[in-house]
Write a protein that holds these residues in place. Structure first.
Motif, PDB file in Angstrom:
ATOM      1  N   UNK A   7       5.239   3.479  -6.649  1.00 14.53           N
ATOM      2  CA  UNK A   7       6.442   2.840  -7.188  1.00 14.53           C
ATOM      3  C   UNK A   7       6.100   1.543  -7.903  1.00 14.53           C
ATOM      4  N   UNK A   8       5.115   0.816  -7.386  1.00 13.86           N
ATOM      5  CA  UNK A   8       4.683  -0.407  -8.064  1.00 13.86           C
ATOM      6  C   UNK A   8       4.036  -0.083  -9.407  1.00 13.86           C
ATOM      7  N   UNK A   9       3.354   1.059  -9.486  1.00 11.03           N
ATOM      8  CA  UNK A   9       2.779   1.492 -10.762  1.00 11.03           C
ATOM      9  C   UNK A   9       3.892   1.781 -11.762  1.00 11.03           C
ATOM     10  N   UNK A  10       4.989   2.390 -11.298  1.00  8.72           N
ATOM     11  CA  UNK A  10       6.124   2.643 -12.181  1.00  8.72           C
ATOM     12  C   UNK A  10       6.770   1.333 -12.626  1.00  8.72           C
TER      13      UNK A  10
ATOM     14  N   UNK B 273       0.832  -1.201   0.000  1.00 10.80           N
ATOM     15  CA  UNK B 273       0.000   0.000   0.000  1.00 10.80           C
ATOM     16  C   UNK B 273       0.868   1.253   0.000  1.00 10.80           C
ATOM     17  N   UNK B 274       1.904   1.257   0.824  1.00  6.04           N
ATOM     18  CA  UNK B 274       2.767   2.434   0.940  1.00  6.04           C
ATOM     19  C   UNK B 274       3.583   2.697  -0.320  1.00  6.04           C
ATOM     20  N   UNK B 275       3.750   1.687  -1.153  1.00  9.71           N
ATOM     21  CA  UNK B 275       4.572   1.826  -2.355  1.00  9.71           C
ATOM     22  C   UNK B 275       3.776   1.697  -3.651  1.00  9.71           C
ATOM     23  N   UNK B 276       2.484   2.005  -3.595  1.00  9.46           N
ATOM     24  CA  UNK B 276       1.625   1.891  -4.784  1.00  9.46           C
ATOM     25  C   UNK B 276       2.174   2.677  -5.967  1.00  9.46           C
TER      26      UNK B 276
ATOM     27  N   UNK C 208       5.201  -1.492 -13.000  1.00  2.11           N
ATOM     28  CA  UNK C 208       4.280  -2.056 -13.994  1.00  2.11           C
ATOM     29  C   UNK C 208       4.394  -1.358 -15.345  1.00  2.11           C
ATOM     30  N   UNK C 209       4.553  -0.051 -15.333  1.00  8.41           N
ATOM     31  CA  UNK C 209       4.712   0.691 -16.588  1.00  8.41           C
ATOM     32  C   UNK C 209       5.973   0.250 -17.318  1.00  8.41           C
ATOM     33  N   UNK C 210       7.048   0.095 -16.576  1.00  4.94           N
ATOM     34  CA  UNK C 210       8.302  -0.363 -17.188  1.00  4.94           C
ATOM     35  C   UNK C 210       8.153  -1.798 -17.681  1.00  4.94           C
ATOM     36  N   UNK C 211       7.454  -2.644 -16.922  1.00  3.33           N
ATOM     37  CA  UNK C 211       7.213  -4.028 -17.345  1.00  3.33           C
ATOM     38  C   UNK C 211       6.387  -4.058 -18.630  1.00  3.33           C
ATOM     39  N   UNK C 212       5.442  -3.130 -18.765  1.00  5.72           N
ATOM     40  CA  UNK C 212       4.670  -3.023 -20.009  1.00  5.72           C
ATOM     41  C   UNK C 212       5.578  -2.659 -21.181  1.00  5.72           C
ATOM     42  N   UNK C 213       6.474  -1.690 -20.970  1.00  2.00           N
ATOM     43  CA  UNK C 213       7.395  -1.281 -22.032  1.00  2.00           C
ATOM     44  C   UNK C 213       8.305  -2.435 -22.456  1.00  2.00           C
ATOM     45  N   UNK C 214       8.602  -3.328 -21.506  1.00  2.15           N
ATOM     46  CA  UNK C 214       9.460  -4.481 -21.786  1.00  2.15           C
ATOM     47  C   UNK C 214       8.670  -5.702 -22.259  1.00  2.15           C
ATOM     48  N   UNK C 215       7.348  -5.617 -22.237  1.00  3.91           N
ATOM     49  CA  UNK C 215       6.466  -6.736 -22.598  1.00  3.91           C
ATOM     50  C   UNK C 215       6.769  -7.986 -21.768  1.00  3.91           C
ATOM     51  N   UNK C 216       6.947  -7.774 -20.469  1.00  4.09           N
ATOM     52  CA  UNK C 216       7.236  -8.895 -19.577  1.00  4.09           C
ATOM     53  C   UNK C 216       5.971  -9.687 -19.272  1.00  4.09           C
TER      54      UNK C 216
ATOM     55  N   UNK D 142      16.179   0.265  -7.599  1.00  5.92           N
ATOM     56  CA  UNK D 142      15.696  -1.026  -7.098  1.00  5.92           C
ATOM     57  C   UNK D 142      14.604  -1.572  -8.009  1.00  5.92           C
ATOM     58  N   UNK D 143      13.778  -0.709  -8.563  1.00  4.73           N
ATOM     59  CA  UNK D 143      12.774  -1.149  -9.539  1.00  4.73           C
ATOM     60  C   UNK D 143      13.472  -1.794 -10.732  1.00  4.73           C
TER      61      UNK D 143
END
Length: 102
Positions: A13-16, A8-11, A18-26, A52-53
């Motif tokens: 950063x987790x969104x970032x 919850x506290x890092x929502x 996920x965005x990077x994972x989308x760009x990488x098509x992971x 760290x992300x």
């Protein structure tokens, strides 16, 4: 291990992540591993979180067999490739995993 509160506290950063994972098509497994690694080793200072992300995404993809180059991950997150190179093995060790010896 991490607590539910960490998620919850890092929502933001987790969104970032996920965005990077989308760009990488992971794939799903790589994303899940990256999230777990990030939440297990999340630094207190915000300025360290992008590094760290990136290391989490690289290592998570490696674990899942959905490998990406350090350069591609660095570009997707917006950090230097050297940042990933310096952090990913330590991140795995901190999470209780053994990095490959190659």
């Amino acid at each position: 291990m991490y607590r539910a509160r960490d998620q919850v506290e890092n929502e933001e950063w987790l969104a970032q992540l996920e965005q990077a994972a989308d760009r990488l098509s992971l794939g799903t497994e790589a994303r899940s591993r990256a999230q777990d690694l990030f939440l297990s080793t999340v630094p207190e200072k915000d300025r360290s979180k992008p590094a760290v992300i990136a290391a989490s995404l690289y290592a998570g993809a490696l674990i899942a067999g959905d490998e990406r180059s350090q350069g591609d991950v660095a570009d997707a997150v917006g950090v230097a490739r050297l940042t990933i190179q310096q952090r990913w093995k330590g991140l795995l060790e901190e999470a209780g995993l053994r990095p490959p010896g190659w």
